[in-house]
Design a protein around this motif. Structure first.
Motif, PDB file in Angstrom:
ATOM      1  N   ARG A  40       0.884  -1.105  -0.067  1.00 46.45           N
ATOM      2  CA  ARG A  40       0.111   0.113   0.047  1.00 46.45           C
ATOM      3  C   ARG A  40       1.030   1.327   0.057  1.00 46.45           C
ATOM      4  O   ARG A  40       0.407   2.419  -0.522  1.00 46.45           O
ATOM      5  CB  ARG A  40      -1.107  -0.011   1.262  1.00 46.45           C
TER       6      ARG A  40
ATOM      7  N   LEU B 260       0.700   4.139  -2.541  1.00 45.28           N
ATOM      8  CA  LEU B 260       0.649   5.465  -2.058  1.00 45.28           C
ATOM      9  C   LEU B 260       1.526   6.389  -2.808  1.00 45.28           C
ATOM     10  O   LEU B 260       1.350   7.569  -3.401  1.00 45.28           O
ATOM     11  CB  LEU B 260       0.510   5.843  -0.738  1.00 45.28           C
TER      12      LEU B 260
ATOM     13  N   GLN C 276      -6.041   5.926   0.249  1.00 45.70           N
ATOM     14  CA  GLN C 276      -5.043   5.181   0.482  1.00 45.70           C
ATOM     15  C   GLN C 276      -4.501   5.435   1.976  1.00 45.70           C
ATOM     16  O   GLN C 276      -4.141   4.372   2.662  1.00 45.70           O
ATOM     17  CB  GLN C 276      -3.758   5.239  -0.462  1.00 45.70           C
TER      18      GLN C 276
END
Length: 129
Positions: A2, A6, A123
């Motif tokens: 993640r 991002l 996010q």
């Protein structure tokens, strides 16, 4: 994973903001160019009467030289009409078209920035949970 996503979104946001900034600069340059060109065109229109100065009469000048001079004036007038009526108008129209295109591009980039910012926020929220 993640964090990588991002980072990619933030990098994309930076790129789009740079594009937006460049397009805004181009837009301002084109607007200034159009203003200057429009002013020049106006000055050009105001000077049209200078083509016929001085006026020729049988008292001032006559004969074959006067006739040649009149032919040259007619040619200058024709070129003047082409420059004024066609060339300057075409350039101004092209600038206006490019201005409108840039305005559309800027609006699209602003929407893209908003979308990317929402995705980044999403996010971040996922990462905080």
């Amino acid at each position: 994973m993640r964090c990588l996503q991002l980072f990619g979104e933030m990098l994309g946001l930076s790129f789009v903001k740079t594009q937006l900034s460049l397009k805004k600069e181009n837009l301002e340059d084109l607007k200034a160019c159009k203003t200057n060109l429009t002013n020049i065109q106006q000055e050009f229109l105001e000077s049209k009467n200078k083509i016929t100065e001085p006026s020729l009469s049988s008292d001032t000048w006559q004969g074959s030289l006067a006739n040649k001079f009149e032919l040259i004036r007619d040619e200058i007038n024709s070129e003047y009409q082409d420059l004024k009526g066609k060339q300057l108008d075409e350039v101004i129209t092209k600038i206006e078209d490019k201005i409108n295109t840039l305005i559309d591009d800027i609006d699209g980039l602003k929407n893209q920035i908003t979308s990317i910012e929402k995705e980044i926020e999403k996010q971040k929220n996922k990462n905080s949970h």
